[in-house]
Every structure is written in C-alpha cells, then in structure tokens.
Scaffold this motif. Structure first.
Motif, PDB file in Angstrom:
ATOM      1  N   GLN A  84     -32.579  40.651 -11.283  1.00  0.00           N
ATOM      2  CA  GLN A  84     -31.728  40.587 -10.047  1.00  0.00           C
ATOM      3  C   GLN A  84     -30.993  39.299 -10.045  1.00  0.00           C
ATOM      4  O   GLN A  84     -29.818  39.522  -9.328  1.00  0.00           O
ATOM      5  CB  GLN A  84     -32.881  40.072  -8.805  1.00  0.00           C
ATOM      6  N   ALA A  85     -31.328  38.413 -10.790  1.00  0.00           N
ATOM      7  CA  ALA A  85     -30.260  37.175 -10.773  1.00  0.00           C
ATOM      8  C   ALA A  85     -29.123  37.734 -11.778  1.00  0.00           C
ATOM      9  O   ALA A  85     -27.910  37.354 -11.256  1.00  0.00           O
ATOM     10  CB  ALA A  85     -30.757  36.002 -11.442  1.00  0.00           C
ATOM     11  N   LYS A  86     -29.170  38.584 -12.845  1.00  0.00           N
ATOM     12  CA  LYS A  86     -28.103  39.243 -13.519  1.00  0.00           C
ATOM     13  C   LYS A  86     -27.362  40.075 -12.556  1.00  0.00           C
ATOM     14  O   LYS A  86     -26.118  40.120 -12.760  1.00  0.00           O
ATOM     15  CB  LYS A  86     -28.762  39.885 -14.685  1.00  0.00           C
ATOM     16  N   LEU A  87     -27.871  40.980 -11.880  1.00  0.00           N
ATOM     17  CA  LEU A  87     -27.462  41.755 -10.971  1.00  0.00           C
ATOM     18  C   LEU A  87     -26.423  40.986  -9.942  1.00  0.00           C
ATOM     19  O   LEU A  87     -25.224  41.308  -9.809  1.00  0.00           O
ATOM     20  CB  LEU A  87     -28.395  42.620 -10.200  1.00  0.00           C
ATOM     21  N   GLU A  88     -27.061  40.050  -9.338  1.00  0.00           N
ATOM     22  CA  GLU A  88     -26.192  39.286  -8.475  1.00  0.00           C
ATOM     23  C   GLU A  88     -25.108  38.602  -9.151  1.00  0.00           C
ATOM     24  O   GLU A  88     -23.783  38.511  -8.494  1.00  0.00           O
ATOM     25  CB  GLU A  88     -27.110  38.125  -7.847  1.00  0.00           C
ATOM     26  N   ALA A  89     -25.092  38.021 -10.262  1.00  0.00           N
ATOM     27  CA  ALA A  89     -24.102  37.555 -10.903  1.00  0.00           C
ATOM     28  C   ALA A  89     -22.910  38.420 -11.178  1.00  0.00           C
ATOM     29  O   ALA A  89     -21.819  38.141 -11.317  1.00  0.00           O
ATOM     30  CB  ALA A  89     -24.579  36.957 -12.251  1.00  0.00           C
ATOM     31  N   ALA A  90     -23.643  39.640 -11.807  1.00  0.00           N
ATOM     32  CA  ALA A  90     -22.378  40.757 -11.981  1.00  0.00           C
ATOM     33  C   ALA A  90     -21.696  41.293 -10.747  1.00  0.00           C
ATOM     34  O   ALA A  90     -20.323  41.469 -10.659  1.00  0.00           O
ATOM     35  CB  ALA A  90     -23.251  41.829 -12.655  1.00  0.00           C
ATOM     36  N   GLU A  91     -22.471  41.109  -9.735  1.00  0.00           N
ATOM     37  CA  GLU A  91     -21.798  41.727  -8.418  1.00  0.00           C
ATOM     38  C   GLU A  91     -20.740  40.703  -7.795  1.00  0.00           C
ATOM     39  O   GLU A  91     -19.799  40.638  -7.225  1.00  0.00           O
ATOM     40  CB  GLU A  91     -22.850  41.809  -7.286  1.00  0.00           C
ATOM     41  N   ARG A  92     -21.073  39.061  -8.103  1.00  0.00           N
ATOM     42  CA  ARG A  92     -20.257  38.195  -7.692  1.00  0.00           C
ATOM     43  C   ARG A  92     -19.151  38.126  -8.775  1.00  0.00           C
ATOM     44  O   ARG A  92     -17.842  38.199  -8.328  1.00  0.00           O
ATOM     45  CB  ARG A  92     -20.903  36.861  -7.951  1.00  0.00           C
ATOM     46  N   ARG A  93     -19.183  38.608  -9.964  1.00  0.00           N
ATOM     47  CA  ARG A  93     -18.101  38.609 -10.517  1.00  0.00           C
ATOM     48  C   ARG A  93     -17.192  39.918 -10.610  1.00  0.00           C
ATOM     49  O   ARG A  93     -15.931  40.009 -10.417  1.00  0.00           O
ATOM     50  CB  ARG A  93     -18.601  38.726 -12.341  1.00  0.00           C
ATOM     51  N   ALA A  94     -17.816  41.081 -10.142  1.00  0.00           N
ATOM     52  CA  ALA A  94     -16.954  41.881  -9.742  1.00  0.00           C
ATOM     53  C   ALA A  94     -16.207  41.903  -8.462  1.00  0.00           C
ATOM     54  O   ALA A  94     -15.067  42.304  -8.142  1.00  0.00           O
ATOM     55  CB  ALA A  94     -17.892  43.342  -9.303  1.00  0.00           C
ATOM     56  N   ALA A  95     -16.902  41.318  -7.384  1.00  0.00           N
ATOM     57  CA  ALA A  95     -16.172  40.867  -6.173  1.00  0.00           C
ATOM     58  C   ALA A  95     -14.983  39.840  -6.715  1.00  0.00           C
ATOM     59  O   ALA A  95     -14.044  40.087  -5.985  1.00  0.00           O
ATOM     60  CB  ALA A  95     -17.209  40.366  -5.037  1.00  0.00           C
ATOM     61  N   GLU A  96     -15.287  38.891  -7.481  1.00  0.00           N
ATOM     62  CA  GLU A  96     -14.033  38.087  -7.558  1.00  0.00           C
ATOM     63  C   GLU A  96     -12.836  39.004  -8.264  1.00  0.00           C
ATOM     64  O   GLU A  96     -11.769  38.546  -8.129  1.00  0.00           O
ATOM     65  CB  GLU A  96     -14.592  36.884  -8.527  1.00  0.00           C
ATOM     66  N   ALA A  97     -13.214  39.738  -9.150  1.00  0.00           N
ATOM     67  CA  ALA A  97     -12.294  40.547  -9.875  1.00  0.00           C
ATOM     68  C   ALA A  97     -11.469  41.512  -8.917  1.00  0.00           C
ATOM     69  O   ALA A  97     -10.438  41.633  -9.028  1.00  0.00           O
ATOM     70  CB  ALA A  97     -12.801  41.365 -10.869  1.00  0.00           C
ATOM     71  N   ASP A  98     -12.339  42.023  -7.835  1.00  0.00           N
ATOM     72  CA  ASP A  98     -11.693  42.822  -7.012  1.00  0.00           C
ATOM     73  C   ASP A  98     -10.707  42.093  -6.215  1.00  0.00           C
ATOM     74  O   ASP A  98      -9.443  42.601  -5.731  1.00  0.00           O
ATOM     75  CB  ASP A  98     -12.850  43.393  -6.123  1.00  0.00           C
TER      76      ASP A  98
END
Length: 185
Positions: A84-98
């Motif tokens: 879950q922590a990895k997923l949240e970090a990946a989602e945060r990075r994806a949102a920043e990239a978007d």
C-alpha cells in the motif's frame, strides 16, 4: 478334623479358615478390597499423569503451529502495508507527473498568460488572459472582436438587432484568405 493337644478348638484350626462361621477370617478366593482400591487409585493417578503429559505435549505442538500461522498473518499484514505504501508513492509520483505534463502543455498553448500567471490552470481563463497579454507583431493590428450575438438576434427576429448583410462569394473568399491556412492542414 484333627485334635490338637494345645487346647485349640476346631474353629481356630487352620482348616477352619475361610468358612462362613468365623467373621474375623477372610475368604481366600476374593482379593482384599483395600488392596484393590489402592491399585485402582494408583492406576487412575498414572493415567492422570499420562493424560497431563500428552496434553502438555499437544499444547506445545499447537502453540508452535499457531505461532507459525500468527507470524504468517503478521507477515501478510506487513506485506500488504508495504504494498500500500508503494502504491501510494507510485500514485503520488503519477499525479505529480500528470500535473507537470499538464503545466507544460498549458505553457505551450498559452505562453504569454502562463509567463505572467503560472498559478492559473483553467484553460478558459488562460485563453482570455492570453488574448489580453498577446504581443501584437509590429505593423499588424490585433483582430477585431466579433459579436456573435448580432447575427443571432437578426435570425431570431429581434427588431433591435440589425439584419445581416448579404455576403457575396468575393466577401467569403476574402474572409477565408484573411483567416489563413488552418494548422491541422
């Protein structure tokens, strides 16, 4: 029966033992009840001790399996938390990239407005500000604003609106040439 010279009676003689007539004497065919009770008590105590030993052994084995299950469950919970922590970090990075990609697109589409107002991300507002901040090339005037409502009023039969003038083919060609070639062609 034999006679004894010592003066003993026939009831006291060894042959008379085990008969019904003497209550003090014991029957030889039946075991002693006190001895039987002691044997039973000793057997019950031995069985209790063996059952206790087996219970303790089985409890230890069960605890071993429960610990393994508990540690497996805890490991699963830890794995889930890590994922879950990895997923949240990946989602945060994806949102920043978007957001970064969207900002780049807006910078390209509306360079003047974004250079002065970088915090605005609404394309409608940016397009309005872009028109306001657009640099007019030398020798060329900015386009005249059009009033689209003027033709709508005339078409709806509004008496306050002026009637649209009839366009000729030359007028249409001149207007098309003034618009220039579209970018998608």
């Amino acid at each position: 029966m034999t006679d004894h010279n010592d003066g003993a009676t026939a009831l006291e003689s060894p042959e008379a033992e085990g008969t019904i007539e003497s209550p003090e004497q014991k029957a030889t065919n039946q075991p002693d009840p006190l001895t039987l009770a002691r044997k039973r008590q000793a057997g019950a105590e031995a069985a209790r001790q063996e059952a206790t030993r087996q219970r303790d052994e089985l409890a230890a084995r069960l605890a071993k399996y429960e610990d393994a299950d508990r540690s497996a469950d805890q490991q699963k919970a830890a794995d889930v938390a890590t994922l879950q922590a990895k997923l949240e970090a990946a989602e945060r990075r994806a949102a920043e990239a978007d957001a970064k990609a969207e900002a780049r697109i807006l910078d390209i589409k509306y360079p003047n407005a974004r250079s002065r107002l970088p915090e605005i991300t609404d394309e409608v507002r940016l397009s309005e500000f872009e028109q306001l901040f657009a640099e007019v090339p030398e020798g060329k005037e900015p386009p005249t604003p059009q009033n689209p409502n003027e033709t709508n009023r005339a078409a709806s039969g509004d008496p306050t609106g002026s009637k649209p003038k009839e366009e000729t083919s030359e007028d249409i060609l001149a207007r098309l040439k003034a618009m220039g070639k579209p970018g998608w062609l």
